[in-house]
Design an enzyme around this catalytic site. Structure first.
Site, PDB file in Angstrom:
ATOM      1  CE1 TYR A 137     -10.802  -4.102   2.011  1.00 45.80           C
ATOM      2  CE2 TYR A 137     -11.997  -5.269   0.290  1.00 45.80           C
ATOM      3  CZ  TYR A 137     -11.531  -4.088   0.836  1.00 45.80           C
ATOM      4  OH  TYR A 137     -11.791  -2.901   0.199  1.00 45.80           O
ATOM      5  CE  LYS A 165      -8.163  -3.282  -0.477  1.00 42.69           C
ATOM      6  NZ  LYS A 165      -8.959  -3.423  -1.726  1.00 42.69           N
TER       7      LYS A 165
END
Length: 296
Positions: A137, A165
């Site tokens: 992420y 992400k």
């Protein structure tokens, strides 16, 4: 595992007495999948994991795992932390604690700012120790750690790392470089809801979106339109959903999303736990107005 489409990082509903409303969580998870979500994320930032007890976190993951197993869709679980050794230990036991989990969503180390080489070394160690594939992420406005296109591609090439992400606040040069040269089987998933459409246009596989609790089917339609090359439909829908996303983040996430879900009768309260505060009525009403206009 190849991740694509719209995954929803689930809120954690609270009952009037402050406990986790697991029945509401189960119903909400099922409804999102019914509307076309490709998978779910448990214990992402949207789920307020830092405000949950260890028992509550385990209960939330258990409910999400059962729903995803019944539907045959992937479940990612938020895991890890800024310390490599502790994160590696947690990831090593994740598959045993959550049977059927597809992978872990692991944030780039926050606050410590280890540099690009340190970040790559961190994820190399985690991938070697982990019992499940990793999605890293990248959200530098929270972590303080910027990453170049070259560093992102180095992370993408690590065995056991299957996606990112991507949430840098826009579509930047590093995103363009990553999408142009990402290895086969590696998924770039948008994490900034308001700029998902341009990332999809550049070839992103999908997104992990808090806003996709709301108008889930329309977010799915957006991803499918770009995948099909229907730029006219995707562009028009993308503009409207970007406005919805901006409104959904008018207060710290997930306060507005929870307020709207409560107003829709989908969760028992709009409550968040400190240090977050509930969204105001005007913020919730604005999103409800935008939702009512999406189909007109």
């Amino acid at each position: 595992m190849e991740l694509k489409g719209i995954l929803v990082p689930l809120v954690t509903p609270f009952a009037a007495d402050g406990s986790v409303a697991l029945d509401a969580l189960e119903k909400l998870a099922g409804s999102l999948l019914d509307e076309g979500a490709a998978g779910l994320v448990a214990l992402g930032t949207t789920g307020e994991p830092a405000a949950l007890t260890a028992d509550e976190r385990q209960a939330v993951v258990g409910v999400c795992a059962a729903v995803c197993a019944a539907r045959g869709v992937p479940l990612l679980v938020g895991a890890g932390g800024p310390g490599t050794a502790a994160a590696a230990e947690e990831l090593a036991g994740l598959a045993g604690r959550v049977p059927g989990v597809a992978g872990a969503l692991v944030t780039v180390p926050s606050f410590v700012r280890p540099g690009e080489a340190g970040t790559v070394a961190h994820f190399r160690a985690l991938a070697e120790a982990s019992s499940v594939p990793l999605v890293f992420y990248h959200i530098p406005y929270r972590t303080g750690q910027e990453l170049s296109g070259a560093a992102l591609l180095e992370l993408a090439a690590l065995p056991g790392v299957v996606g990112v992400k991507y949430a840098t606040g826009g579509v930047d040069q590093a995103a363009v470089e990553l999408l142009a040269a990402a290895p086969a089987g590696f998924s770039v998933l948008g994490g900034d809801d308001a700029v998902l459409a341009p990332l999809l246009a550049l070839g992103a596989a999908g997104g992990i979106l808090a806003s996709a609790h709301l108008a889930t089917a329309r977010w799915v339609e957006l991803a499918e339109a770009w995948r099909a090359g229907d730029a006219a439909r995707a562009r028009a829908l993308g503009h409207r959903l970007a406005g919805l996303a901006v409104a959904a983040f008018a207060a710290p996430n997930p306060a507005v999303v929870k307020g709207v879900l409560h107003a829709q009768g989908r969760i028992p309260t709009p409550d968040v736990r400190l240090p977050l505060l509930p969204a105001g009525p005007a913020e919730v009403e604005r999103v409800l107005e935008l939702l009512s206009g999406l189909d007109h």
